[in-house]
Design an enzyme around this catalytic site. Structure first.
Site, PDB file in Angstrom:
ATOM      1  N   HIS A  32      35.610  -4.554   4.259  1.00 55.51           N
ATOM      2  CA  HIS A  32      34.779  -4.418   5.531  1.00 55.51           C
ATOM      3  C   HIS A  32      33.755  -3.737   5.391  1.00 55.51           C
ATOM      4  O   HIS A  32      32.979  -3.457   4.451  1.00 55.51           O
ATOM      5  CB  HIS A  32      35.838  -3.738   6.625  1.00 55.51           C
ATOM      6  N   HIS A  35      33.252  -1.021   2.977  1.00 58.11           N
ATOM      7  CA  HIS A  35      33.134  -1.265   1.790  1.00 58.11           C
ATOM      8  C   HIS A  35      31.722  -1.704   1.313  1.00 58.11           C
ATOM      9  O   HIS A  35      31.268  -1.473   0.223  1.00 58.11           O
ATOM     10  CB  HIS A  35      34.386  -2.365   1.383  1.00 58.11           C
TER      11      HIS A  35
END
Ligand code: PAF
Length: 287
Positions: A32, A35
């Site tokens: 997401h 990250h």
């Protein structure tokens, strides 16, 4: 182009061709925006000559018997697309048997800082995390590894492990990525309904309320955060103010850098969050 290795042999062959510095981003996938910010930081550290390596592995050894191993999101195709977009050189996405051909007989003991907070509520969690991170370090041989500040206790323990075991891996923290409403990005946020997300926002709001009281001292910080969490319809596992190095409680007279940490269940989703709070001459604050 992003290379993909699924076996240790493929990883070893691809690793041999990577240019230094090699910067590792260990993940459990379901990537997401949080990250993405880790990947961008990793890419900055790697520079034009270095390489970013991402591992995607849902590590069974860090899930307790009643935790969400089976329902943990697995989105490999989307994850690979995101890694390609961010210019990742190599993704290692092994099956469980590649990492654990047999149950390891020797595992990492996280020590005293691993017994409190997350370690208390998730027995065996940090032993599982450190054991797999040690294996991933051994397999990918990075110069640098980046970890999110959101998992502050994990970050501190990995850093300690690298120092204590002379692993030679520099562990670099990346600030918590927050969605525009303030919720810390997490793979588990996707489980929240609209109403649950509104409740989940109590976590960052309470942390900010605590942070705003830093000048009044540790007890005021805890009281301000607690005043928002107590009436909220969530199950609070802990709210704690600890020394950022040792994870020992930061009492009334504490000076230095502390972490205000919270863990709570909203519906069936467990969330954690934290902010850095400086007391006394220390002014480091934020997330
Ligand atoms: O933070 C995570 O995603 C995991 O705990 C890690 C570091 C990849 C180890 O499985």
């Amino acid at each position: 182009m992003t290379g993909v290795a699924t076996t240790r042999a493929e990883l070893a062959a691809a690793r041999a061709g990577l240019s230094a510095p090699v910067v590792l981003v260990p993940t459990m996938g379901a990537l997401h925006s949080g990250h993405r910010s880790l990947l961008q930081q990793a890419s900055e550290i790697a520079g034009t000559s270095g390489s970013v390596v991402v591992t995607i592995f849902v590590n069974p050894r860090q899930f307790g018997p009643n935790e969400d191993l089976d329902r943990y999101p697995r989105t490999l195709d989307d994850d690979l697309a995101l890694c390609a977009e961010e210019g990742v050189a190599l993704v290692f996405a092994p099956a469980v048997r590649e990492i654990y051909p047999a149950d390891p007989l020797v595992t990492v003991d996280p020590g005293p800082a691993g017994q409190v907070l997350e370690g208390e509520f998730r027995p065996g969690f940090f032993g599982g995390v450190l054991t797999v991170v040690l294996k991933l370090f051994a397999l990918t041989r990075p110069d640098v590894a980046v970890f999110g500040q959101k998992d502050a206790q994990q970050l501190a323990l990995v850093r300690q492990m690298s120092a204590d075991f002379n692993l030679g891996v520099e562990v670099i923290p990346v600030p918590t990525f927050r969605d525009p409403d303030g919720l810390a990005a997490s793979s588990r946020n996707r489980y929240l309904s609209g109403a649950e997300r509104a409740v989940a926002l109590t976590l960052p709001t309470a942390l900010q309320a605590g942070l705003a009281e830093a000048k009044e001292g540790p007890l005021a910080v805890l009281a301000a955060a607690r005043a928002l969490l107590d009436p909220a319809p969530l199950v609070l596992d802990y709210l704690a103010l600890v020394d950022a190095q040792t994870f020992a409680p930061a009492g009334a007279a504490f000076t230095g850098t502390a972490l205000l940490l919270v863990a709570a269940r909203v519906g069936s989703t467990r969330l954690i969050d934290n902010v850095i709070v400086g007391f006394g001459d220390s002014v480091e604050r934020g997330n």
